[in-house]
Design a protein around this motif. Structure first.
Motif, PDB file in Angstrom:
ATOM      1  N   HIS A 145      41.030  19.334  41.110  1.00 37.66           N
ATOM      2  CA  HIS A 145      42.023  18.284  40.910  1.00 37.66           C
ATOM      3  C   HIS A 145      43.177  18.816  40.055  1.00 37.66           C
ATOM      4  N   ARG A 146      44.304  19.123  40.670  1.00 36.49           N
ATOM      5  CA  ARG A 146      45.428  19.754  39.977  1.00 36.49           C
ATOM      6  C   ARG A 146      46.383  18.754  39.336  1.00 36.49           C
ATOM      7  N   LEU A 147      46.098  17.472  39.463  1.00 40.40           N
ATOM      8  CA  LEU A 147      46.919  16.475  38.792  1.00 40.40           C
ATOM      9  C   LEU A 147      46.437  16.224  37.361  1.00 40.40           C
ATOM     10  N   ALA A 148      45.285  16.797  37.021  1.00 43.89           N
ATOM     11  CA  ALA A 148      44.744  16.598  35.677  1.00 43.89           C
ATOM     12  C   ALA A 148      45.646  17.289  34.643  1.00 43.89           C
ATOM     13  N   PRO A 149      45.833  16.676  33.454  1.00 39.20           N
ATOM     14  CA  PRO A 149      46.645  17.295  32.393  1.00 39.20           C
ATOM     15  C   PRO A 149      45.880  18.427  31.721  1.00 39.20           C
ATOM     16  N   LEU A 150      46.201  19.658  32.072  1.00 42.97           N
ATOM     17  CA  LEU A 150      45.497  20.833  31.566  1.00 42.97           C
ATOM     18  C   LEU A 150      46.399  21.626  30.618  1.00 42.97           C
ATOM     19  N   GLU A 151      45.813  22.176  29.570  1.00 41.40           N
ATOM     20  CA  GLU A 151      46.580  23.015  28.645  1.00 41.40           C
ATOM     21  C   GLU A 151      45.747  24.218  28.240  1.00 41.40           C
ATOM     22  N   LEU A 152      46.384  25.377  28.241  1.00 43.75           N
ATOM     23  CA  LEU A 152      45.762  26.630  27.839  1.00 43.75           C
ATOM     24  C   LEU A 152      46.451  27.128  26.575  1.00 43.75           C
TER      25      LEU A 152
END
Length: 306
Positions: A288-295
């Motif tokens: 799911h690429r709409l999820a808010p992800l942070e690295l």
């Protein structure tokens, strides 16, 4: 005035701010809303009763290690889904090098009192980033915190040529599943890279244990979800960075901006700083690429006391 849990440099924390206070979007058409819901629904990849087509394939991982035959289901949109025959899923994640990562994981999102028996978006996101930055791992010792079922670490072992990789967790069921998945992909203490699974409790890990592991690189995916554990995680990272010049990378799905901001507060209180990194440019794994992800990369502040 910004909330107290958004801390540090404005240019770094603009990501957390935008997640907490997204811009007002124009009203969307009903069909668009339904389409997004359908994509989110199928992205959970938990449905097995629909009459989708089934394709069986054999994958061979790096170094000629044979992986088991596994069924891949395809939804009407063409996205690969899990094929389950019991309470366990057997998943296959093809990699750009022609190999694949195979994983056994639980069907239920929460089972045996933990969420660590399934793969979450941040693990896939971090794995994609690692595949694009293989030079950071080649010939080095890597420690993964909160490894879960092991997707990120196994991807690194298959494609990034580390010298040694240590998976870690503290839940007995997760550790057992980790060992099974490591063996399933043909790795062990006598292979190249040398791979081990170790119990590591964030609250009780000692400097002796950390020095013995001797990690050059530390990875963690989706470990920032419990406000009560944030302090222990920050303290452990400080301990790791105090034991040697390790590089620490943390990838998170920001489900609750306040919880994530609280983790950054704990980092600051521990004398640590962080830098937000760009995510992977390419799409390797289905998630799911709409999820808010942070690295982020975590490091000691230059003026931190020794």
């Amino acid at each position: 005035m910004r909330p107290h849990w958004i801390v540090g440099k404005p240019e770094v924390n603009k990501h957390t701010w935008s997640m907490a206070f997204p811009e007002q979007k124009p009203q969307r058409k009903r069909e668009d809303v339904f389409k997004e819901f359908r994509e989110l629904f199928f992205s959970m990849n938990r449905l097995t009763s629909f009459p989708w087509t089934v394709s069986r394939r054999r994958n061979v991982a790096k170094g000629g290690r044979k992986l088991v035959d596994i069924g891949l289901m395809f939804s009407p949109s063409g996205s690969p889904c899990r094929l389950s025959e019991s309470s366990l899923d057997l998943l296959c994640f093809p990699q750009p090098n022609g190999g694949a990562v195979s994983l056994l994981e639980n069907v239920a999102l929460i089972s045996e009192g933990t969420t660590g028996l399934v793969t979450w978006e941040a693990a896939l996101h971090l794995a994609e980033w690692a595949l694009e930055n293989q030079q950071l791992f080649s010939g080095r010792s890597v420690l993964e915190l909160g490894s879960g079922v092991g997707l990120t670490g196994i991807a690194v072992c298959c494609s990034c040529d580390p010298l040694r990789f240590v998976f870690s967790d503290c839940h007995p069921a997760v550790l057992q599943k980790l060992r099974e998945n490591v063996r399933l992909n043909g790795f062990g203490e006598q292979t190249s890279p040398a791979v081990s699974v170790e119990e590591l409790d964030w609250t009780t890990a000692t400097e002796e244990q950390i020095r013995r592991i001797g990690a050059d690189v530390v990875l963690a995916a989706d470990v920032v979800y419990d406000p009560e554990a944030a302090g222990s995680l920050a303290a452990l990272m400080l301990k790791i960075l105090s034991c040697g010049p390790a590089e620490v990378y943390v990838c998170s799905t920001v489900r609750n901006p306040q919880t994530y901001g609280g983790f950054k507060l704990q980092l600051e209180a521990a004398g640590l700083d962080h830098e937000v990194l760009s995510g992977p440019a390419g799409a390797v794994f289905p998630y799911h690429r709409l999820a808010p992800l942070e690295l982020i990369k975590v490091f000691r502040k230059p003026n931190a006391a020794e």
